[in-house]
Every structure is written in structure tokens, then in C-alpha cells.
Design an enzyme around this catalytic site. Structure first.
Site, PDB file in Angstrom:
ATOM      1  N   ASP A  57     114.290 114.191  24.891  1.00  0.00           N
ATOM      2  CA  ASP A  57     114.164 113.352  26.075  1.00  0.00           C
ATOM      3  C   ASP A  57     114.743 111.973  25.904  1.00  0.00           C
ATOM      4  O   ASP A  57     114.019 110.996  25.793  1.00  0.00           O
ATOM      5  CB  ASP A  57     112.706 113.251  26.507  1.00  0.00           C
ATOM      6  CG  ASP A  57     112.621 113.578  27.970  1.00  0.00           C
ATOM      7  OD1 ASP A  57     113.235 112.855  28.760  1.00  0.00           O
ATOM      8  OD2 ASP A  57     111.997 114.585  28.296  1.00  0.00           O
ATOM      9  N   ARG A  59     104.747 113.288  24.262  1.00  0.00           N
ATOM     10  CA  ARG A  59     105.251 114.157  25.348  1.00  0.00           C
ATOM     11  C   ARG A  59     106.755 114.387  25.210  1.00  0.00           C
ATOM     12  O   ARG A  59     107.280 115.336  25.791  1.00  0.00           O
ATOM     13  CB  ARG A  59     104.922 113.546  26.720  1.00  0.00           C
ATOM     14  CG  ARG A  59     105.595 112.226  26.974  1.00  0.00           C
ATOM     15  CD  ARG A  59     105.215 111.553  28.285  1.00  0.00           C
ATOM     16  NE  ARG A  59     105.740 110.190  28.283  1.00  0.00           N
ATOM     17  CZ  ARG A  59     105.095 109.152  27.765  1.00  0.00           C
ATOM     18  NH1 ARG A  59     103.897 109.286  27.274  1.00  0.00           N
ATOM     19  NH2 ARG A  59     105.658 107.957  27.743  1.00  0.00           N
ATOM     20  N   ASN A  60     107.456 113.502  24.478  1.00  0.00           N
ATOM     21  CA  ASN A  60     108.906 113.616  24.331  1.00  0.00           C
ATOM     22  C   ASN A  60     109.333 114.133  22.965  1.00  0.00           C
ATOM     23  O   ASN A  60     110.482 113.979  22.568  1.00  0.00           O
ATOM     24  CB  ASN A  60     109.569 112.272  24.627  1.00  0.00           C
ATOM     25  CG  ASN A  60     109.464 111.924  26.101  1.00  0.00           C
ATOM     26  OD1 ASN A  60     109.352 112.823  26.935  1.00  0.00           O
ATOM     27  ND2 ASN A  60     109.465 110.646  26.423  1.00  0.00           N
TER      28      ASN A  60
END
Ligand code: ADE
Length: 327
Positions: free
Chosen positions: A206, A192-193
Site C-alpha cells: 500500500d 493494515r498496510n
């Protein structure tokens, strides 16, 4: 009072190397939202050495963010200033002067998060070639507000080959080896990052703010913010020890996410039991479509002893050998 924390602190002077005039930024839409942070898509006039309008991503805080979230954003700003690598998201500028919210201006990655990209690619396999709108509708639960993509050519762009998986692992290892070299520990490496830019280029992103809390239960709420338990090394869980070797552990989980096209790790395992399971030697099993060679690397990242895990440099060599074999 809460609102004031959103504004740039009056007493810290802007960094002339990075400060960008607010008047040259046009906000277009929301790309993603976390608990306290927000990522916007914008156009910037004459930024990063380009003349004319450039599409950029802008990180900012939400209205109810507190001083500690502001501190996180400012620390991310400082870290991003130092990081310059093709596989690490690039800072283009910032708006920190009083008279508006703090904006970090970063390069725009057209495919959005790697996790979403992986999950979107599944629909192509199971449903055949489907139009763009179907892909976008079917891939996001309704509580995720915006889409973090532009969709240009869905059929070509969302197809993933086994070679792409190796290439993603290789690129992320290169970005992480660079961060380890400059002594930067990420602490939250996960699919997700990682962002995916044009040409399927992975960009590690991130450095600690806009965690998509709507997406799943990846973060366990604690007094000190949210903790990505299922990506964390045992020594981070037990003693809050974070090193490049604990990043390697997280990378092992990311490999599992790559192979499963964005599945959620340790399915069915309650995060409260995970530490004891790991200490007892439990590890995720080999995903069905995963080679033994790749699984062996994944498991080596999950060595109980941090010192026994491979370095990102060693991992790069493995990917390069495997990419040669895969032709
Ligand atoms: N979502 C979060 N950050 C992004 C970026 N830099 N580009 C595109 N989508 C994003």
C-alpha cells in the site's frame, strides 16, 4: 467523464517490461475495497516467470475515482517497479493499455492484512479452537464486504506466538530499511498496510491507494484525501514533513498494534487533540503483556526529535538480539 478516468490514458505508452495481456487475467473475487480503490483476486496465466495459472492480487480503481486517484495508482505503479525485497509486496505486471481499466498485478498474500490476521488470532485464544467459518464470520463487521483471505488451516495458521511478534517486527524493519535505502518514504506504515504471505512472511504494501475506509476511523477526511493521524509523527501533522524517520514513528505505532494483537491506537483520544497531547509529551502506555525491553524500543520510535529516533537498520539489530534470546 468520470468513467474515462478509469481507463488507461491513451497517450502514455505501456512499459513493455511490465505490461501483461488482459486476456491472460481471470478476475475471481473482490478481496478488499477502499473509498476509491479495489483489490481483486485473480488468476494470471504465465506470469512472473511461472508457467500455468498463478493466483495474484489486482489493484484497480472504482467507478467514481477521480484523476487524482488515478495519479496515485500510477505513482504506486512506478514505485513498485523499483522495489524488490522479500518483505515488500512484489509487482508482477500491469494492464495499462486502452480498452479496459488499469490493473496493477501484485503477488497474492494468502493471509491478507496483518491487522486482520492479528485480530483473528485473538478469537482462537478467547474461544478455543473454532472452525474456520466461525472465525471468518466473527472477525469482520458486516459492512466490510469481502474477506481478504483464503482460510486453509485456521488452527495452525492463526496461532501467534511471542516469537512471531518479534519476527514480524524484524521482517517489517528489514523491508523498511530497504525502502529507506532506495529513498522511498512510505508515509502510511500501519498493520493494515502490511500483508502476510505463506510462511508468515510480512510484505509491506500500500504505497498509497486502497485504504480500507470501512474498517475503522483510521483516516481523518481532509481536502487532500484521508490522513492516518494516529500513525503520524508530529512533524508530519504540523508541517507535512515525511522522512524515513517519520516512517520510524509510524513503525512504533505498528509495534503497539502487534503487541495488542491489532487494537486501535490511542483508544479514546480524539484525533483533533492528538497533536497537542504529543507535543505535551503524552505517549501510549505500556500494553499489559509487553516487555519493558520492547516498550523501550517502541517509545524510542516516538522521540519528539526525528533525529533521535532509531534507524530501521538499528531496529533490525535489536530484533535479531531479542530473537536469539527468545530461542
Ligand atoms: N489484500 C490487499 N492486497 C492483497 C494481496 N496482495 N494479497 C491478498 N490480499 C490482499
Amino acid at each position: 467523464v468520470a468513467n474515462r478516468t478509469l481507463l488507461a490514458p491513451k497517450n502514455s505508452p505501456p512499459d513493455p517490461k511490465w505490461e501483461f495481456p488482459r486476456s491472460r487475467l481471470t478476475i475471481e473475487q473482490v478481496l478488499g475495497e477502499g473509498e476509491f480503490g479495489r483489490v481483486l483476486r485473480a488468476k494470471a496465466q504465465d506470469i512472473g516467470g511461472w508457467s500455468g495459472q498463478t493466483t495474484v492480487a489486482v489493484k484497480t480503481l472504482k467507478e467514481d475515482a477521480s484523476a487524482s486517484e488515478l495519479a496515485d495508482l500510477l505513482s504506486e505503479y512506478q514505485l513498485l517497479k523499483e522495489a524488490q525485497h522479500p518483505n515488500v509486496i512484489r509487482l508482477l505486471g500491469a494492464c495499462t493499455t486502452s480498452g479496459g481499466p488499469i490493473y496493477l498485478i501484485i503477488e497474492f498474500a494468502e493471509f491478507g492484512s496483518l491487522r486482520n490476521y492479528l485480530r483473528r488470532s485473538r478469537h482462537l485464544e478467547s474461544e478455543g479452537r473454532v472452525p474456520c467459518s466461525t472465525l471468518l464470520l466473527s472477525s469482520s463487521p458486516s459492512n466490510i464486504k469481502p474477506l481478504d483471505q483464503q482460510c486453509i488451516d485456521p488452527i495452525v495458521n492463526y496461532t501467534i506466538t511471542p516469537r512471531d511478534i518479534l519476527s514480524f517486527a524484524w521482517q517489517i524493519s528489514k523491508g523498511m530499511a530497504y525502502l529507506a535505502d532506495i529513498k522511498l518514504v512510505h508515509r502510511d506504515l500501519a498493520a493494515r498496510n502490511v500483508l502476510l504471505a505463506a510462511g508468515k512472511v510480512c510484505k509491506i504494501s500500500d504505497f498509497g491507494l486502497t485504504r480500507d475506509v470501512y474498517e475503522d476511523d483510521a483516516y481523518l477526511k481532509r481536502s487532500k484525501g484521508r490522513v492516518p493521524v494516529k500513525w503520524m509523527a508530529p512533524e508530519s501533522l504540523a508541517d507535512h514533513v515525511y522522512t524515513s524517520k517519520s516512517d520510524v514513528w509510524s513503525f512504533g505505532v505498528l509495534l503497539w498494534e502487534l503487541v495488542t494483537l491489532g487494537a486501535s491506537p490511542y483508544p479514546g483520544v480524539d484525533v483533533h487533540n492528538l497533536y497537542n497531547l504529543l507535543k505535551a509529551g503524552y505517549r501510549m502506555e505500556k500494553p499489559a503483556n509487553c516487555s519493558y525491553q520492547l516498550y523501550k524500543l517502541m517509545v524510542s520510535c516516538w522521540h519528539e526529535e526525528a533525529g533521535m529516533r532509531p534507524s530501521f537498520k538499528e531496529l533490525i539489530c535489536h530484533w535479531e538480539r531479542m530473537l536469539e534470546d527468545a530461542v
